[in-house]
Design a protein around this motif. Structure first.
Motif, short mmCIF file in Angstrom:
data_model
loop_
_atom_site.label_atom_id
_atom_site.label_comp_id
_atom_site.label_asym_id
_atom_site.label_seq_id
_atom_site.Cartn_x
_atom_site.Cartn_y
_atom_site.Cartn_z
N LEU A 96 13.69 -55.11 1.70
CA LEU A 96 13.18 -53.96 2.46
C LEU A 96 12.66 -54.45 3.80
N ALA A 97 13.18 -53.89 4.89
CA ALA A 97 12.77 -54.33 6.23
C ALA A 97 11.74 -53.39 6.86
N VAL A 98 11.95 -52.08 6.74
CA VAL A 98 11.08 -51.11 7.43
C VAL A 98 10.80 -49.94 6.49
N VAL A 99 9.53 -49.47 6.52
CA VAL A 99 9.15 -48.23 5.86
C VAL A 99 8.70 -47.26 6.96
N ASP A 100 9.44 -46.19 7.14
CA ASP A 100 9.16 -45.23 8.22
C ASP A 100 8.65 -43.93 7.58
N ALA A 101 7.32 -43.61 7.83
CA ALA A 101 6.70 -42.40 7.26
C ALA A 101 6.89 -41.17 8.15
N PHE A 151 5.72 -51.38 8.57
CA PHE A 151 5.35 -50.00 8.22
C PHE A 151 5.20 -49.21 9.51
N VAL A 152 6.04 -48.20 9.70
CA VAL A 152 6.09 -47.41 10.94
C VAL A 152 5.60 -45.99 10.64
N ASN A 153 4.79 -45.45 11.57
CA ASN A 153 4.28 -44.08 11.45
C ASN A 153 3.46 -43.87 10.17
N VAL A 154 2.70 -44.92 9.81
CA VAL A 154 1.83 -44.85 8.63
C VAL A 154 0.40 -45.00 9.11
N SER A 155 -0.51 -44.13 8.67
CA SER A 155 -1.91 -44.17 9.13
C SER A 155 -2.59 -45.42 8.59
N SER A 156 -3.51 -45.98 9.39
CA SER A 156 -4.23 -47.20 8.98
C SER A 156 -5.11 -46.93 7.77
N GLN A 157 -5.66 -45.73 7.62
CA GLN A 157 -6.48 -45.42 6.45
C GLN A 157 -5.67 -45.52 5.17
N LEU A 158 -4.47 -45.06 5.25
CA LEU A 158 -3.60 -45.10 4.05
C LEU A 158 -3.34 -46.55 3.62
N LEU A 159 -3.19 -47.45 4.57
CA LEU A 159 -2.89 -48.85 4.25
C LEU A 159 -4.12 -49.58 3.75
N GLU A 160 -5.34 -49.11 4.07
CA GLU A 160 -6.54 -49.78 3.60
C GLU A 160 -6.93 -49.37 2.21
N ASP A 211 11.67 -42.88 5.40
CA ASP A 211 12.90 -43.69 5.38
C ASP A 211 12.60 -45.08 4.85
N LEU A 212 13.53 -45.62 4.10
CA LEU A 212 13.48 -47.02 3.63
C LEU A 212 14.69 -47.75 4.19
N HIS A 213 14.44 -48.84 4.94
CA HIS A 213 15.50 -49.60 5.61
C HIS A 213 15.83 -50.84 4.78
N PHE A 214 16.88 -50.73 3.96
CA PHE A 214 17.43 -51.93 3.27
C PHE A 214 18.63 -52.41 4.09
N GLU A 215 19.74 -52.74 3.45
CA GLU A 215 20.93 -53.10 4.22
C GLU A 215 21.40 -51.91 5.04
N GLU A 248 2.31 -37.62 -3.12
CA GLU A 248 3.15 -38.60 -3.84
C GLU A 248 3.75 -39.61 -2.88
N LYS A 249 4.19 -39.13 -1.72
CA LYS A 249 4.77 -40.04 -0.72
C LYS A 249 3.74 -41.07 -0.28
N ASN A 250 2.48 -40.63 0.03
CA ASN A 250 1.46 -41.56 0.50
C ASN A 250 1.10 -42.57 -0.59
N THR A 251 0.98 -42.07 -1.80
CA THR A 251 0.65 -42.99 -2.91
C THR A 251 1.74 -44.06 -3.07
N PHE A 252 2.99 -43.68 -3.00
CA PHE A 252 4.10 -44.62 -3.15
C PHE A 252 4.12 -45.64 -2.02
N ILE A 253 3.91 -45.16 -0.75
CA ILE A 253 3.92 -46.08 0.40
C ILE A 253 2.76 -47.05 0.31
#
Length: 919
Positions: A75-80, A129-138, A91-95, A107-112
């Motif tokens: 997985l290269a990029v996760v675009d929210a 991780f693109v277009n993902v809020s910093s609060q969600l990642l913490e 979007d999930l960027h694999f090959e 559900e989307k935020n929990t999964f990301i």
């Protein structure tokens, strides 16, 4: 969602040893909503593998199935899509890029968030991780206890990743202890809190007992510390005593070092003395030649068996002394140099003496063989023998002299030849050259005389026997040649001229004899009977049978005497050139006759070519004579030569005998092909007389003779295929030229020529039963039948000509559409006209016509094939067929008229029978 997660964990991931951490219900963006689940999983085994798995319901909808899985490391990029507004798309960027729409933003935020935590913990390569809020990642994803699958003792929460990683399952023993503990308390399952309080109280009791036990052991600890102090004092005293002992031993060590150094020098001196003695013993034992060996090398008798054995042992001992592997430094010793010089002188002296003696032995044997050869050659010229007597001509045996006694005498020197080969190759090479020169001349004379006898026996002419009897037999020539050989000192210089002179004399007489033999008039095969051909076959077989053991015996002797099997590479160069007679001879360059032979077999073959250089041309001359005597002799020669080549190749395909016979076989095969071509050419050149009957053509009779002879000769032969090919060529030539002669024949009808000759061919092929000519036999039978029928129809023609013309007109009216029963109403074909025509052919006239026909056929046919009665019977059948045809037309076209022929079928049979008997 909890129920779905529990079902997925149980049905899909637990069997694969995976744990489900997060799940999201998604569908592909921009398409029909076909819901599926994206699951974040980790393996239970280490190293931990993190995967994103796509799961969907089956088509029937009663169970879930795993569709595809991606490794998280791919997985290269996760675009929210949007970090501020709520948006279920991501979007999930694999090959390639996968676009998804979640069922809810939560559900989307929990999964990301779960993907981010797994990336931080397990992967070195960080996902973008693109277009993902910093609060969600913490924050950690919050997962309730309902998300934990039943039966799995694990706590998986989105906000406590340490718990996920530190989880450990109970082993079997721990599970057993817990079960025993729970069995001791009845309410362990029904009231977990009470069970936990009980366990806590028991733990406190155990802790208190432990503290009391520690306090009670304080007195024992003090006693132990006191004992340790006393032990330390004892250790100090022991160290003081050890120090004093060390000072005492130091002086002893110095004395022992001095003694050790003295012993080392003594040991070194002894070792050097032992080594010196060993070197001296080695040189004395390996470089000392016994006096007896020295005497044998200098004065040993090389003519007696005991002297040869003594010289052989001495030569081996000398070679061992010369070839001893000296150790480094030995070659610098003066004594060693002197001994090596002495060995070299002894080797040179003995090699020179041995080479001279062997050369004398060669000369002596050569002289003896020449005397025997001259005595044999002069047999016919002895007074009292009648030169014109056939018995005197054939009293000479067709055998080659036996060289076994010479080989036996020389083989005593085989080991000495090997020694000479290894020590002085120049002298070995000179002896080899001398031997080949002597033997080549001797064998040339023996073999040429042998072939002259064979030619005399083949031709049986007194003229040739007289020429054979004129071979030189003067004792002065032998004496002169012997003296020149003895004066050559092993180099064969003085004897060359005399040998060549004598060779020229004898070869000149032989050449004149060969030419006279070959100048004989051509004899056709018809002039010779079976006995003559059988005699030629036996003589040719005798020639090959005598040559084969002679060559094999000489080759075996060369291999043993010159020890070629032990010497694979010889320095120098040698090329192979073709003799004028077609044989292969070795031509020397600079360093001698034996050069650049890569292997033992090549060297043996080159020596055999040099010694027996006359065999191949003599065989070719004999084959030419046999072919000139009778071209059919090539059949005998092909069979015999093929058998001997096959035998020689089974022994050694690369041997001289095999190669020579193979070359001669090529000549024989060419003669055989030439014989076939000549027969075909003779067929084409056949001219027939314009005034006489043709009959059986000469080449048809010759083919019968050839086939009969060939079948008797090639029975069980190896070269049957060559004969089959020749049969095909000959029979096609016979077919073509029979038809050619038939077309050109003026006296005899074409059908008669074809009929008689193809009948003869068919009879011949049927009698001989040649398998390769089955198709030609059927063709010959068909041609014979066709031309017999054609001749019968042509010769018989229309014996009742007017009646035949009348019925031809009847048939023409019927063909025009008139009914058969109405033909009698035609004016030209009524009953009265029919009776007129029938009255013109009474029985007497019919018999007269048949008699004239019989005489005509008799003039056409030849007597040797005896086909007259066959042809006459066929004409009788054809005449009866015409008669029945006329009767049928009368019955159909003139019913009830009572009109019949004036003769019957029985009359026809009687006419034909009486005519045949009268002639």
């Amino acid at each position: 969602m909890t129920a779905i997660k529990h079902a997925l964990q149980r049905d899909i991931f637990t069997p694969n040893d995976e744990r489900l951490l997060s799940i999201v219900n998604v569908c592909k963006a921009g398409k029909k909503k076909k819901n599926c689940f994206l699951c974040a999983t980790v393996t239970t085994e280490r190293p931990v593998q993190v995967n994103v798995v796509k799961v969907k319901k089956s088509d029937k909808g009663d169970f879930y199935k795993r569709q595809i899985a991606w490794a998280l490391r791919d997985l290269a990029v996760v675009d929210a899509k949007d970090a501020i507004k709520e948006n279920p798309e991501f979007d999930l960027h694999f090959e390639k890029i996968y676009k998804w729409v979640a069922s809810s933003t939560a559900e989307k935020n929990t999964f990301i968030s779960c993907i981010w935590k797994l990336n931080q913990r397990y992967l070195r390569k960080k996902i973008d991780f693109v277009n993902v809020s910093s609060q969600l990642l913490e924050e950690l994803p919050k997962v309730t206890e309902e998300s934990v699958p039943s039966g799995e003792n694990q706590s998986v929460t989105g906000g406590d990743e340490e718990a996920v990683d530190e989880y450990q399952e109970l082993n079997a023993r721990e599970e057993q202890d817990i079960e025993i503990m729970m069995e001791g308390c009845e309410y362990a399952i029904s009231n977990a809190e009470a069970f936990a309080e009980k366990l806590s109280r028991e733990l406190q009791v155990l802790d208190g007992a432990n503290i009391q036990s520690i306090m009670a052991s304080e007195k024992q600890v003090n006693i132990l510390m006191k004992l340790l102090d006393e032990a330390l004092k004892e250790v100090d005293q022991i160290e003081l005593k050890l120090s004093s002992y060390e000072e005492m031993l130091q002086s002893v060590k110095e004395q022992m070092d001095q003694i050790s150094e003295s012993n080392h020098l003594i040991h070194l001196s002894n070792t050097n003395n032992v080594k010196l003695l060993s070197e001296i013993e080695f040189l004395v034992n390996h470089m000392d030649l016994a006096k007896g060996h020295i005497k044998a090398l200098q004065e040993g008798d090389l003519a007696s068996s005991r002297g040869i054995e003594a010289c052989t042992n001495a030569a081996d001992a000398l070679l061992q002394c010369m070839n001893v592997a000296l150790r480094p430094g030995h070659e610098m010793l003066h004594a060693v140099k002197q001994q090596q010089q002495r060995f070299g002188d002894l080797r040179e002296q003995f090699a020179r003496r041995l080479a001279s003696h062997l050369n004398n032995v060669f000369v002596q044997q050569f002289t003896q063989a020449l005397l025997q050869l001259y005595n044999r050659s002069n047999f016919l010229s002895v007074p009292g023998h009648d030169q014109s007597s056939t018995l005197a001509q054939h009293s000479i045996e067709l055998t080659l002299p036996n060289h076994h006694p010479f080989h036996r005498d020389l083989l005593r020197y085989a080991k000495l030849m090997e020694w000479l080969k290894n020590t002085d190759y120049g002298k070995y090479e000179g002896l080899t050259k001398n031997y080949m020169d002597y033997l080549s001349r001797l064998y040339e004379r023996e073999i040429k005389d042998f072939f002259e006898v064979a030619k005399i026996k083949m031709t049986g002419t007194t003229k040739e026997s007289k020429k054979f009897a004129t071979l030189p037999r003067k004792e002065s020539a032998v004496k002169q040649e012997t003296e020149s050989l003895h004066g050559s000192s092993g180099k064969l210089t003085g004897s060359t001229s005399s040998l060549n002179k004598l060779s020229v004399q004898s070869s000149g007489s032989r050449r004149s004899q060969s030419s006279s033999l070959l100048d004989m008039g051509n004899m056709s095969a018809s002039d010779l009977d079976v006995a003559d051909r059988t005699k030629f076959d036996k003589i040719f077989e005798q020639v090959l049978s005598e040559l084969e053991p002679l060559c094999l015996a000489e080759q075996d002797f060369i291999s043993k005497f010159f020890k070629l099997q032990q010497h694979q590479n010889i320095p120098g160069t040698m090329t192979e050139t073709e003799d004028v007679d077609g044989g292969m001879l070795s031509r020397q360059h600079n360093s001698g006759v034996l050069q650049s032979i890569s292997s033992e077999k090549d060297m043996i073959r080159q020596m055999m070519i040099k010694i027996f250089r006359c065999i191949e041309p003599e065989l070719n001359n004999l084959i030419a004579l046999g072919d000139k005597i009778d071209s059919f002799n090539s059949l005998y020669m092909l069979v015999k030569m093929s058998h001997h080549v096959w035998t020689a190749q089974n022994v050694d395909p690369a041997s001289f005998l095999s190669t020579t016979l193979g070359n001669v076989l090529v000549t024989v095969k060419r003669n055989f092909d030439k014989c076939i071509s000549n027969q075909i050419r003779q067929m084409e050149e056949v001219k027939i007389s314009k005034k006489s009957k043709v009959g059986i053509l000469p080449f048809v009779a010759e083919f019968e003779e050839f086939a009969g002879l060939a079948e008797s000769i090639f029975k069980n032969a190896e070269r049957r295929g060559d004969l089959d090919k020749a049969y095909i060529k000959l029979i096609r030539g016979v077919f073509v030229n029979v038809e050619k002669v038939a077309n050109e024949s003026q006296k005899t009808p074409r059908d008669v020529v074809m009929m008689e000759n193809f009948h003869h061919i068919f009879a011949t092929l049927s009698r001989l039963k040649i398998s390769c000519l089955e198709a030609e036999k059927k063709e010959a039978k068909q041609k014979y039948t066709d031309h017999l029928q054609s001749y019968v129809i042509y010769s018989l023609g229309q014996p009742l000509e007017k009646l035949n013309h009348f019925f031809e007109g009847v048939e023409a009216r019927v063909a025009q559409g008139i009914r058969e029963e109405e033909v009698s109403y035609q004016l030209a074909f009524n009953k009265q006209e029919l009776r007129k025509v029938i009255k013109e052919y009474p029985g007497k006239e019919v018999k007269k016509g048949l008699d004239n026909l019989y005489k005509k056929v008799d003039k056409h046919l030849c007597e040797e094939e005896n086909l007259l009665q066959v042809v006459w019977h066929s004409m009788q059948d054809e005449f009866i067929r015409q008669y029945k045809h006329f009767e049928g037309l009368i019955a159909r076209c003139y019913p009830g008229s009572g009109v019949t022929m004036e003769f019957t079928i029985q009359d026809i049979l009687d006419y034909c029978s009486s005519i045949a008997q009268s002639h």
